[in-house]
Scaffold this motif. Sequence first.
Motif, PDB file in Angstrom:
ATOM      1  N   ARG A   1       0.818  -1.206   0.000  1.00 20.57           N
ATOM      2  CA  ARG A   1       0.000   0.000   0.000  1.00 20.57           C
ATOM      3  C   ARG A   1       0.852   1.256   0.000  1.00 20.57           C
TER       4      ARG A   1
ATOM      5  N   ARG B   1       1.915 -12.307   2.325  1.00 16.56           N
ATOM      6  CA  ARG B   1       1.814 -11.140   3.211  1.00 16.56           C
ATOM      7  C   ARG B   1       0.990 -10.043   2.573  1.00 16.56           C
TER       8      ARG B   1
ATOM      9  N   VAL C   1      -1.272 -10.277   0.132  1.00 17.71           N
ATOM     10  CA  VAL C   1      -2.671 -10.673  -0.037  1.00 17.71           C
ATOM     11  C   VAL C   1      -3.409 -10.622   1.302  1.00 17.71           C
ATOM     12  N   ALA C   2      -2.712 -10.977   2.392  1.00 17.17           N
ATOM     13  CA  ALA C   2      -3.362 -10.994   3.701  1.00 17.17           C
ATOM     14  C   ALA C   2      -3.809  -9.602   4.123  1.00 17.17           C
ATOM     15  N   THR C   3      -3.112  -8.575   3.653  1.00 18.19           N
ATOM     16  CA  THR C   3      -3.453  -7.225   4.113  1.00 18.19           C
ATOM     17  C   THR C   3      -4.143  -6.382   3.052  1.00 18.19           C
TER      18      THR C   3
ATOM     19  N   PRO D   1      -6.921  -6.537   0.311  1.00 18.24           N
ATOM     20  CA  PRO D   1      -7.970  -7.334  -0.337  1.00 18.24           C
ATOM     21  C   PRO D   1      -7.917  -7.245  -1.860  1.00 18.24           C
TER      22      PRO D   1
ATOM     23  N   ALA E   1      -6.181 -10.174  -3.681  1.00 20.32           N
ATOM     24  CA  ALA E   1      -6.672 -11.552  -3.604  1.00 20.32           C
ATOM     25  C   ALA E   1      -6.815 -12.205  -4.982  1.00 20.32           C
TER      26      ALA E   1
ATOM     27  N   LEU F   1      -3.547 -13.924  -6.092  1.00 21.84           N
ATOM     28  CA  LEU F   1      -3.234 -15.245  -5.552  1.00 21.84           C
ATOM     29  C   LEU F   1      -4.162 -16.299  -6.159  1.00 21.84           C
TER      30      LEU F   1
END
Lengths: 211, 211
Positions: free
Chosen positions: A44, A125, A127-129, A131, A134, A137
């Motif tokens: 970000r 990492r 993708v986890a934060t 959205p 997503a 992945l």
Amino acid sequence: MVVKGSDAPVDEPAARRGRRPGASTTRDEILAAARRQFAEVGFRRATVRAIAAEAGVDPKLVGHWFGGKAELFVASVQLPFDPRVLAMRIADGDRAHVGERLVAALVHGVLEDAVARGRGVALLRAVATEPQLAPLLRRLVVAEVLTPVAHAIGADHAEVRASLVASQMVGLLLMRHVVELAPLTERGADELVALVAPTVQRYLTAELPFE
Amino acid sequence: MVVKGSDAPVDEPAARRGRRPGASTTRDEILAAARRQFAEVGFRRATVRAIAAEAGVDPKLVGHWFGGKAELFVASVQLPFDPRVLAMRIADGDRAHVGERLVAALVHGVLEDAVARGRGVALLRAVATEPQLAPLLRRLVVAEVLTPVAHAIGADHAEVRASLVASQMVGLLLMRHVVELAPLTERGADELVALVAPTVQRYLTAELPFE
């Protein structure tokens, strides 16, 4: 979004793809700067401007080679092999051992390879934060590798099977190399394959509990 | 670090634990503010000062109830049940169906429960980006729930088994509720249990490929 980490700039006609001297080096320097920036400040807060500055190039050149921040991130986590070739290599052979071939490919090709593992962890990492990453992945892991494997061995419900396999494979990467669970980091590659292969074999080839 | 989300302030002697009127409300307001702040700006950038301001209390009161930012985060993701009670409930019964009971507990208690799922996803997101929080997930999931289950059913290699189960369970949470893979979000709770229970059953009770 650029699917593969192509060596050609975005939208460049095929006829012009002859590599200029030094172009590959510049591209590699941008990618290396991008990997450092993404790792340091996260997707970000990373900017194309800062990445270009670190690579010592004009931001427009980043746009020329990659298109934008999301495409640059895709290229920075791209594994150094063609996912379709990998899928066909896993699917090819004895159907009773497809799970073993798949888990061995992940363990030896990603978990036990420092470069590939670093990119896998970076992808996880991010993708986890974020959205918005997503779909990346979903495409890189499920659509380009696991679903083609399920289709190639003639499995029904290929998407469900691929998704179940993904949940186990990504969970293994997460717990071994992000959470660093000692009972998993202490196990060698061959032991991990032996432990997890039957799970993947069942997801790919067992009868599923629905129509 | 406070292990359980106790209702008592840190270090308060047991004799003084009689609840003051309004104390629980203040504690809940701090926790609600903490959940919003952690979700909005992430663990690293969240501050006790900002959380206290949002809850309308003095930052010292946050210290009094929780101790610090890490402890506050633990309390904010704490599931609303005692992990040891859950572990014993899963272990209790037919050994041949322990995998089914464990997956059903995760699916019904976390994946299909909006509050618990939100906390699980928050924990996963925080751990994925903050290496210092990895011990938290190791403790909340592996040490407090899964390893006790493996011990309670008399399994050898309890830590390896618990870690393998964790890799599948956390991977399922990640792929269904962070990556939102459609083939998993479209499957109902009972179908998910039927699909994944045999994996967990094998990890908990099958003979492992090493001494």
